[in-house]
Motif scaffolding. Sequence first.
Motif, PDB file in Angstrom:
ATOM      1  N   GLU A  48       0.566  -1.398   0.224  1.00 23.82           N
ATOM      2  CA  GLU A  48       0.483   0.037  -0.377  1.00 23.82           C
ATOM      3  C   GLU A  48       0.891   1.560  -0.080  1.00 23.82           C
ATOM      4  O   GLU A  48       0.768   2.011  -0.730  1.00 23.82           O
ATOM      5  N   ALA A  49       2.031   1.254   0.400  1.00 24.68           N
ATOM      6  CA  ALA A  49       2.717   2.667   0.541  1.00 24.68           C
ATOM      7  C   ALA A  49       3.293   2.594  -0.433  1.00 24.68           C
ATOM      8  O   ALA A  49       3.962   4.158  -0.779  1.00 24.68           O
ATOM      9  N   LEU A  50       3.432   1.787  -1.177  1.00 26.43           N
ATOM     10  CA  LEU A  50       4.197   2.048  -3.100  1.00 26.43           C
ATOM     11  C   LEU A  50       2.687   1.865  -4.361  1.00 26.43           C
ATOM     12  O   LEU A  50       2.830   1.990  -4.811  1.00 26.43           O
ATOM     13  N   GLY A  51       1.696   2.094  -3.545  1.00 30.18           N
ATOM     14  CA  GLY A  51       0.715   2.513  -4.668  1.00 30.18           C
ATOM     15  C   GLY A  51      -0.150   0.785  -4.524  1.00 30.18           C
ATOM     16  O   GLY A  51      -1.292   1.402  -6.167  1.00 30.18           O
ATOM     17  N   GLY A  52       0.205   0.936  -4.236  1.00 28.70           N
ATOM     18  CA  GLY A  52      -0.394  -0.596  -4.989  1.00 28.70           C
ATOM     19  C   GLY A  52      -1.493  -1.449  -3.633  1.00 28.70           C
ATOM     20  O   GLY A  52      -2.097  -0.589  -3.142  1.00 28.70           O
ATOM     21  N   GLU A  53      -1.954  -2.209  -4.567  1.00 27.31           N
ATOM     22  CA  GLU A  53      -2.976  -3.421  -3.427  1.00 27.31           C
ATOM     23  C   GLU A  53      -2.921  -5.023  -3.453  1.00 27.31           C
ATOM     24  O   GLU A  53      -2.743  -4.921  -4.830  1.00 27.31           O
ATOM     25  N   LEU A  54      -2.838  -5.218  -2.647  1.00 21.92           N
ATOM     26  CA  LEU A  54      -3.178  -6.742  -2.105  1.00 21.92           C
ATOM     27  C   LEU A  54      -4.208  -7.797  -2.212  1.00 21.92           C
ATOM     28  O   LEU A  54      -4.645  -7.727  -1.377  1.00 21.92           O
ATOM     29  N   ASP A  55      -4.372  -8.419  -3.611  1.00 22.15           N
ATOM     30  CA  ASP A  55      -6.001  -8.847  -4.140  1.00 22.15           C
ATOM     31  C   ASP A  55      -5.610 -10.162  -3.722  1.00 22.15           C
ATOM     32  O   ASP A  55      -5.795 -11.088  -4.575  1.00 22.15           O
ATOM     33  N   CYS A  56      -4.893 -10.234  -2.772  1.00 21.05           N
ATOM     34  CA  CYS A  56      -4.399 -12.127  -2.151  1.00 21.05           C
ATOM     35  C   CYS A  56      -5.295 -12.603  -1.027  1.00 21.05           C
ATOM     36  O   CYS A  56      -5.893 -12.225  -0.629  1.00 21.05           O
ATOM     37  N   ASP A  57      -6.142 -13.306  -2.052  1.00 22.23           N
ATOM     38  CA  ASP A  57      -6.976 -14.422  -0.890  1.00 22.23           C
ATOM     39  C   ASP A  57      -6.271 -15.808  -0.051  1.00 22.23           C
ATOM     40  O   ASP A  57      -6.837 -16.642  -0.971  1.00 22.23           O
ATOM     41  N   ARG A  58      -6.373 -15.525   0.702  1.00 21.75           N
ATOM     42  CA  ARG A  58      -5.895 -16.660   0.992  1.00 21.75           C
ATOM     43  C   ARG A  58      -6.535 -17.435   2.613  1.00 21.75           C
ATOM     44  O   ARG A  58      -7.673 -16.914   3.332  1.00 21.75           O
ATOM     45  N   ASP A  59      -7.012 -18.747   2.815  1.00 21.68           N
ATOM     46  CA  ASP A  59      -7.104 -19.120   3.743  1.00 21.68           C
ATOM     47  C   ASP A  59      -6.028 -19.195   5.361  1.00 21.68           C
ATOM     48  O   ASP A  59      -5.492 -19.983   5.406  1.00 21.68           O
ATOM     49  N   TRP A  60      -7.067 -18.473   6.466  1.00 21.51           N
ATOM     50  CA  TRP A  60      -5.941 -18.402   7.717  1.00 21.51           C
ATOM     51  C   TRP A  60      -6.541 -19.168   8.305  1.00 21.51           C
ATOM     52  O   TRP A  60      -6.013 -19.143   9.560  1.00 21.51           O
ATOM     53  N   SER A  61      -7.177 -20.349   8.151  1.00 18.34           N
ATOM     54  CA  SER A  61      -7.799 -20.815   9.759  1.00 18.34           C
ATOM     55  C   SER A  61      -7.182 -21.846  10.149  1.00 18.34           C
ATOM     56  O   SER A  61      -7.185 -21.708  11.399  1.00 18.34           O
ATOM     57  N   SER A  62      -6.073 -22.170   9.116  1.00 19.59           N
ATOM     58  CA  SER A  62      -4.237 -22.967  10.295  1.00 19.59           C
ATOM     59  C   SER A  62      -3.838 -21.870  11.030  1.00 19.59           C
ATOM     60  O   SER A  62      -2.574 -22.894  11.569  1.00 19.59           O
ATOM     61  N   ASP A  63      -3.900 -20.612  10.953  1.00 23.58           N
ATOM     62  CA  ASP A  63      -2.907 -19.882  11.247  1.00 23.58           C
ATOM     63  C   ASP A  63      -3.329 -19.021  13.127  1.00 23.58           C
ATOM     64  O   ASP A  63      -3.594 -18.886  12.464  1.00 23.58           O
ATOM     65  N   ALA A  64      -1.620 -19.134  13.254  1.00 19.62           N
ATOM     66  CA  ALA A  64      -2.370 -19.097  15.404  1.00 19.62           C
ATOM     67  C   ALA A  64      -2.334 -17.471  14.740  1.00 19.62           C
ATOM     68  O   ALA A  64      -2.278 -17.624  16.161  1.00 19.62           O
ATOM     69  N   THR A  65      -1.315 -17.066  14.308  1.00 20.43           N
ATOM     70  CA  THR A  65      -1.252 -15.409  15.199  1.00 20.43           C
ATOM     71  C   THR A  65      -3.187 -14.962  14.812  1.00 20.43           C
ATOM     72  O   THR A  65      -3.765 -14.281  14.960  1.00 20.43           O
ATOM     73  N   PHE A  66      -3.278 -14.900  13.407  1.00 19.53           N
ATOM     74  CA  PHE A  66      -5.210 -15.013  12.822  1.00 19.53           C
ATOM     75  C   PHE A  66      -6.205 -15.634  13.780  1.00 19.53           C
ATOM     76  O   PHE A  66      -6.335 -14.185  14.207  1.00 19.53           O
ATOM     77  N   ALA A  67      -6.223 -16.708  14.356  1.00 26.28           N
ATOM     78  CA  ALA A  67      -6.392 -17.031  15.210  1.00 26.28           C
ATOM     79  C   ALA A  67      -6.955 -16.679  16.374  1.00 26.28           C
ATOM     80  O   ALA A  67      -7.323 -16.190  16.993  1.00 26.28           O
ATOM     81  N   ALA A  68      -5.263 -15.936  17.300  1.00 22.75           N
ATOM     82  CA  ALA A  68      -5.549 -15.654  18.539  1.00 22.75           C
ATOM     83  C   ALA A  68      -6.035 -14.067  17.713  1.00 22.75           C
ATOM     84  O   ALA A  68      -6.823 -13.697  19.185  1.00 22.75           O
ATOM     85  N   ILE A  69      -5.307 -12.962  16.709  1.00 19.42           N
ATOM     86  CA  ILE A  69      -6.434 -12.039  16.846  1.00 19.42           C
ATOM     87  C   ILE A  69      -7.781 -11.982  16.329  1.00 19.42           C
ATOM     88  O   ILE A  69      -8.395 -10.976  17.732  1.00 19.42           O
ATOM     89  N   LYS A  70      -8.320 -12.870  15.599  1.00 22.06           N
ATOM     90  CA  LYS A  70      -9.382 -13.081  15.539  1.00 22.06           C
ATOM     91  C   LYS A  70     -10.281 -13.761  16.964  1.00 22.06           C
ATOM     92  O   LYS A  70     -11.626 -12.974  17.075  1.00 22.06           O
ATOM     93  N   GLY A  71     -10.052 -14.830  17.730  1.00 29.52           N
ATOM     94  CA  GLY A  71     -10.608 -14.586  18.861  1.00 29.52           C
ATOM     95  C   GLY A  71     -10.638 -13.546  19.955  1.00 29.52           C
ATOM     96  O   GLY A  71     -10.962 -13.125  21.003  1.00 29.52           O
ATOM     97  N   ASN A  72      -9.300 -13.187  19.469  1.00 30.41           N
ATOM     98  CA  ASN A  72      -9.439 -11.228  20.713  1.00 30.41           C
ATOM     99  C   ASN A  72     -10.530 -10.414  20.664  1.00 30.41           C
ATOM    100  O   ASN A  72     -11.054  -9.679  21.103  1.00 30.41           O
ATOM    101  N   LYS A  73     -10.599 -10.461  18.741  1.00 33.57           N
ATOM    102  CA  LYS A  73     -11.204  -9.390  18.362  1.00 33.57           C
ATOM    103  C   LYS A  73     -13.319  -9.702  18.733  1.00 33.57           C
ATOM    104  O   LYS A  73     -14.293  -8.859  20.124  1.00 33.57           O
ATOM    105  N   GLU A  74     -13.289 -11.377  19.104  1.00 38.97           N
ATOM    106  CA  GLU A  74     -14.692 -12.102  19.490  1.00 38.97           C
ATOM    107  C   GLU A  74     -15.125 -11.848  20.925  1.00 38.97           C
ATOM    108  O   GLU A  74     -15.835 -11.470  21.144  1.00 38.97           O
ATOM    109  N   GLY A  75     -13.441 -11.610  21.599  1.00 42.74           N
ATOM    110  CA  GLY A  75     -13.427 -11.625  23.080  1.00 42.74           C
ATOM    111  C   GLY A  75     -14.178 -10.895  23.585  1.00 42.74           C
ATOM    112  O   GLY A  75     -14.741 -10.248  24.772  1.00 42.74           O
TER     113      GLY A  75
END
Length: 269
Positions: A241-268
Amino acid sequence: MKSPKTVFREYFRERLRKTGAMPKGEDFEDFLAECSADWENEPCAEYGGKTPREYFGGITDPDELARIFEQDVKEGGEPLAVIADRLAGMPEAKSVLCRMVSDGDNENVREAAADILHAANEVPVSEFAEIIFDPDTPAGLRERLTDILSQTDNVCSALAWRIDDAEGTDALILAEILVESGAVSDGVFSLLMRLTDNADTLPRALQLIASYGDDRALPRLKEVAETCDYAMFTDVRSAVEALGGELDCDRDWSSDATFAAIKGNKEGK
Protein backbone atom coordinates in the motif's frame (compact mmCIF):
# COMPACT_ATOMS: atom_id res chain seq x y z
CA MET A 1 46.37 21.61 35.46
CA LYS A 2 42.83 20.56 36.26
CA SER A 3 40.82 18.86 33.56
CA PRO A 4 38.38 21.14 31.68
CA LYS A 5 35.42 19.17 33.00
CA THR A 6 36.65 19.61 36.58
CA VAL A 7 37.01 23.37 36.00
CA PHE A 8 33.50 23.54 34.59
CA ARG A 9 32.03 21.47 37.41
CA GLU A 10 33.54 23.83 39.97
CA TYR A 11 32.01 26.76 38.10
CA PHE A 12 28.67 24.95 37.86
CA ARG A 13 28.61 24.13 41.58
CA GLU A 14 29.30 27.76 42.44
CA ARG A 15 26.49 28.95 40.18
CA LEU A 16 24.23 26.33 41.70
CA ARG A 17 25.14 27.49 45.21
CA LYS A 18 24.16 31.04 44.29
CA THR A 19 20.75 29.96 43.01
CA GLY A 20 19.96 28.42 46.39
CA ALA A 21 18.00 25.50 44.93
CA MET A 22 18.52 22.65 42.49
CA PRO A 23 16.49 23.17 39.29
CA LYS A 24 14.48 20.14 38.20
CA GLY A 25 13.51 18.56 34.91
CA GLU A 26 13.63 20.90 31.94
CA ASP A 27 14.60 23.77 34.21
CA PHE A 28 17.78 21.89 35.10
CA GLU A 29 18.61 21.27 31.43
CA ASP A 30 18.10 24.96 30.68
CA PHE A 31 20.21 25.94 33.68
CA LEU A 32 23.01 23.60 32.62
CA ALA A 33 23.01 24.96 29.06
CA GLU A 34 23.07 28.54 30.36
CA CYS A 35 25.97 27.77 32.69
CA SER A 36 27.92 26.10 29.89
CA ALA A 37 27.46 29.06 27.56
CA ASP A 38 28.42 31.55 30.28
CA TRP A 39 31.46 29.55 31.40
CA GLU A 40 32.86 29.38 27.86
CA ASN A 41 32.93 33.18 27.67
CA GLU A 42 33.99 34.21 31.16
CA PRO A 43 37.65 34.86 32.10
CA CYS A 44 39.01 31.91 34.06
CA ALA A 45 41.93 31.96 36.49
CA GLU A 46 42.79 28.36 35.55
CA TYR A 47 43.45 29.56 32.00
CA GLY A 48 45.49 32.63 32.91
CA GLY A 49 42.55 35.02 32.73
CA LYS A 50 41.49 33.87 29.28
CA THR A 51 38.00 32.58 28.65
CA PRO A 52 37.79 28.83 27.97
CA ARG A 53 36.84 29.59 24.37
CA GLU A 54 39.92 31.80 23.97
CA TYR A 55 42.16 29.27 25.69
CA PHE A 56 41.11 26.23 23.69
CA GLY A 57 40.88 28.32 20.53
CA GLY A 58 44.55 29.09 20.97
CA ILE A 59 45.59 25.41 20.92
CA THR A 60 46.86 24.68 17.42
CA ASP A 61 48.20 21.15 17.93
CA PRO A 62 45.38 18.70 17.04
CA ASP A 63 47.04 15.88 19.00
CA GLU A 64 47.11 17.97 22.16
CA LEU A 65 43.50 19.01 21.74
CA ALA A 66 42.49 15.41 21.01
CA ARG A 67 44.15 14.27 24.25
CA ILE A 68 42.19 16.88 26.19
CA PHE A 69 39.00 15.82 24.43
CA GLU A 70 39.62 12.14 25.19
CA GLN A 71 40.15 12.92 28.88
CA ASP A 72 37.00 15.01 28.87
CA VAL A 73 34.86 12.20 27.41
CA LYS A 74 36.31 9.58 29.75
CA GLU A 75 35.29 11.68 32.75
CA GLY A 76 31.68 11.05 31.81
CA GLY A 77 28.74 12.96 30.43
CA GLU A 78 28.63 14.90 27.19
CA PRO A 79 31.93 16.33 25.93
CA LEU A 80 32.32 20.04 26.54
CA ALA A 81 31.07 21.95 23.51
CA VAL A 82 33.97 24.42 23.61
CA ILE A 83 36.46 21.60 22.97
CA ALA A 84 34.31 19.68 20.48
CA ASP A 85 33.63 22.89 18.52
CA ARG A 86 37.33 23.69 18.35
CA LEU A 87 38.14 20.22 16.99
CA ALA A 88 35.30 20.43 14.47
CA GLY A 89 36.67 23.74 13.20
CA MET A 90 40.27 22.52 12.91
CA PRO A 91 40.87 20.89 9.48
CA GLU A 92 44.16 19.40 10.69
CA ALA A 93 42.24 17.43 13.33
CA LYS A 94 40.41 15.22 10.82
CA SER A 95 43.11 12.57 10.62
CA VAL A 96 43.47 12.51 14.41
CA LEU A 97 39.74 12.09 14.90
CA CYS A 98 39.65 9.33 12.28
CA ARG A 99 42.33 7.45 14.20
CA MET A 100 40.35 7.88 17.41
CA VAL A 101 37.30 6.31 15.78
CA SER A 102 39.22 3.49 14.09
CA ASP A 103 41.77 2.56 16.74
CA GLY A 104 40.44 3.91 20.03
CA ASP A 105 40.09 1.64 23.05
CA ASN A 106 37.12 3.49 24.57
CA GLU A 107 33.73 3.19 22.89
CA ASN A 108 32.44 6.51 24.22
CA VAL A 109 35.51 8.33 22.88
CA ARG A 110 35.15 6.63 19.49
CA GLU A 111 31.49 7.62 19.23
CA ALA A 112 32.18 11.20 20.34
CA ALA A 113 34.98 11.57 17.79
CA ALA A 114 32.66 10.25 15.08
CA ASP A 115 30.06 12.84 16.07
CA ILE A 116 32.61 15.64 15.63
CA LEU A 117 33.52 14.44 12.14
CA HIS A 118 29.83 14.35 11.32
CA ALA A 119 29.27 17.87 12.67
CA ALA A 120 32.22 19.10 10.61
CA ASN A 121 30.91 17.41 7.42
CA GLU A 122 34.14 15.43 7.29
CA VAL A 123 32.75 11.91 7.48
CA PRO A 124 35.22 9.36 6.03
CA VAL A 125 32.61 7.08 4.46
CA SER A 126 34.86 4.16 3.50
CA GLU A 127 36.64 4.15 6.87
CA PHE A 128 33.37 4.22 8.81
CA ALA A 129 32.01 1.41 6.63
CA GLU A 130 35.05 -0.76 7.40
CA ILE A 131 34.34 -0.33 11.11
CA ILE A 132 30.62 -1.01 10.72
CA PHE A 133 31.21 -4.29 8.88
CA ASP A 134 33.95 -5.45 11.23
CA PRO A 135 32.34 -8.22 13.35
CA ASP A 136 34.40 -7.16 16.37
CA THR A 137 32.98 -3.63 16.43
CA PRO A 138 30.88 -2.94 19.56
CA ALA A 139 27.15 -2.80 18.81
CA GLY A 140 26.72 0.74 20.12
CA LEU A 141 29.50 2.12 17.92
CA ARG A 142 28.19 0.23 14.90
CA GLU A 143 24.74 1.73 15.45
CA ARG A 144 26.13 5.26 15.81
CA LEU A 145 28.26 5.02 12.66
CA THR A 146 25.37 3.48 10.72
CA ASP A 147 23.18 6.41 11.72
CA ILE A 148 25.88 8.89 10.67
CA LEU A 149 26.40 7.28 7.26
CA SER A 150 22.62 7.21 6.78
CA GLN A 151 22.70 11.00 7.05
CA THR A 152 25.67 11.45 4.74
CA ASP A 153 25.31 12.41 1.08
CA ASN A 154 26.91 10.49 -1.77
CA VAL A 155 27.54 7.28 0.16
CA CYS A 156 26.34 5.08 -2.70
CA SER A 157 29.47 5.56 -4.82
CA ALA A 158 31.70 4.59 -1.89
CA LEU A 159 29.65 1.56 -0.83
CA ALA A 160 28.31 0.26 -4.16
CA TRP A 161 31.06 -2.36 -4.44
CA ARG A 162 29.74 -4.04 -1.28
CA ILE A 163 26.25 -4.65 -2.66
CA ASP A 164 26.85 -7.87 -4.60
CA ASP A 165 28.70 -9.68 -1.79
CA ALA A 166 26.76 -8.48 1.27
CA GLU A 167 24.79 -11.16 3.09
CA GLY A 168 22.55 -11.49 6.13
CA THR A 169 22.84 -8.77 8.74
CA ASP A 170 25.58 -6.99 6.79
CA ALA A 171 23.29 -6.77 3.77
CA LEU A 172 20.52 -5.36 5.94
CA ILE A 173 22.81 -2.73 7.47
CA LEU A 174 24.10 -1.77 4.03
CA ALA A 175 20.56 -1.44 2.70
CA GLU A 176 19.57 0.70 5.64
CA ILE A 177 22.49 3.07 5.08
CA LEU A 178 21.83 3.37 1.36
CA VAL A 179 18.06 3.80 1.58
CA GLU A 180 18.12 6.24 4.49
CA SER A 181 20.83 8.30 2.75
CA GLY A 182 18.59 8.68 -0.28
CA ALA A 183 20.74 6.59 -2.63
CA VAL A 184 18.90 5.35 -5.74
CA SER A 185 20.32 2.74 -8.13
CA ASP A 186 19.56 -0.63 -9.64
CA GLY A 187 22.07 -2.08 -7.20
CA VAL A 188 20.15 -0.76 -4.19
CA PHE A 189 16.89 -2.13 -5.59
CA SER A 190 18.49 -5.52 -6.22
CA LEU A 191 19.82 -5.59 -2.67
CA LEU A 192 16.38 -4.89 -1.26
CA MET A 193 14.86 -7.68 -3.32
CA ARG A 194 17.49 -10.14 -2.07
CA LEU A 195 16.60 -9.25 1.50
CA THR A 196 13.05 -10.50 0.93
CA ASP A 197 14.42 -14.02 0.46
CA ASN A 198 15.52 -14.31 4.08
CA ALA A 199 12.96 -14.62 6.89
CA ASP A 200 15.36 -12.92 9.32
CA THR A 201 15.82 -9.82 7.17
CA LEU A 202 12.34 -9.66 5.66
CA PRO A 203 10.58 -7.54 8.35
CA ARG A 204 13.08 -4.66 8.16
CA ALA A 205 13.43 -5.12 4.40
CA LEU A 206 9.71 -4.44 4.00
CA GLN A 207 10.07 -1.14 5.85
CA LEU A 208 13.05 -0.15 3.71
CA ILE A 209 11.24 -1.11 0.51
CA ALA A 210 8.33 1.11 1.52
CA SER A 211 10.74 3.97 2.22
CA TYR A 212 12.62 3.40 -1.03
CA GLY A 213 9.37 3.84 -2.94
CA ASP A 214 10.05 1.86 -6.11
CA ASP A 215 6.86 0.17 -7.32
CA ARG A 216 8.92 -2.38 -9.27
CA ALA A 217 8.95 -4.22 -5.94
CA LEU A 218 5.21 -4.94 -6.11
CA PRO A 219 5.41 -8.28 -8.00
CA ARG A 220 7.97 -9.64 -5.54
CA LEU A 221 5.95 -8.46 -2.53
CA LYS A 222 2.88 -10.20 -3.90
CA GLU A 223 4.90 -13.38 -4.26
CA VAL A 224 5.94 -13.13 -0.59
CA ALA A 225 2.31 -12.59 0.39
CA GLU A 226 1.39 -15.97 -1.13
CA THR A 227 3.65 -17.96 1.22
CA CYS A 228 4.25 -15.95 4.42
CA ASP A 229 2.35 -16.32 7.71
CA TYR A 230 -0.40 -13.91 8.70
CA ALA A 231 1.81 -11.77 10.93
CA MET A 232 4.18 -11.12 8.04
CA PHE A 233 1.29 -10.79 5.60
CA THR A 234 0.08 -7.65 7.35
CA ASP A 235 3.55 -6.10 6.99
CA VAL A 236 3.69 -7.05 3.32
CA ARG A 237 0.29 -5.47 2.79
CA SER A 238 1.48 -2.25 4.44
CA ALA A 239 4.52 -2.15 2.14
CA VAL A 240 2.38 -2.80 -0.94
CA GLU A 241 0.00 0.00 0.00
CA ALA A 242 2.91 2.37 0.69
CA LEU A 243 3.99 1.78 -2.93
CA GLY A 244 0.52 2.60 -4.20
CA GLY A 245 -0.48 -0.99 -4.87
CA GLU A 246 -3.24 -3.23 -3.66
CA LEU A 247 -2.85 -6.72 -2.25
CA ASP A 248 -5.67 -8.83 -3.69
CA CYS A 249 -4.41 -12.06 -2.17
CA ASP A 250 -7.17 -14.42 -0.99
CA ARG A 251 -5.76 -17.00 1.42
CA ASP A 252 -7.24 -19.35 3.98
CA TRP A 253 -5.85 -18.33 7.38
CA SER A 254 -7.90 -20.78 9.46
CA SER A 255 -4.83 -22.78 10.50
CA ASP A 256 -2.60 -19.76 11.17
CA ALA A 257 -1.93 -19.31 14.90
CA THR A 258 -1.48 -15.54 14.74
CA PHE A 259 -4.70 -15.06 12.77
CA ALA A 260 -6.60 -17.30 15.21
CA ALA A 261 -5.27 -15.35 18.19
CA ILE A 262 -6.22 -11.99 16.64
CA LYS A 263 -9.66 -13.25 15.64
CA GLY A 264 -10.19 -14.73 19.10
CA ASN A 265 -9.28 -11.45 20.79
CA LYS A 266 -11.65 -9.51 18.57
CA GLU A 267 -14.53 -11.93 19.18
CA GLY A 268 -13.87 -11.90 22.92
CA LYS A 269 -14.40 -8.17 23.18
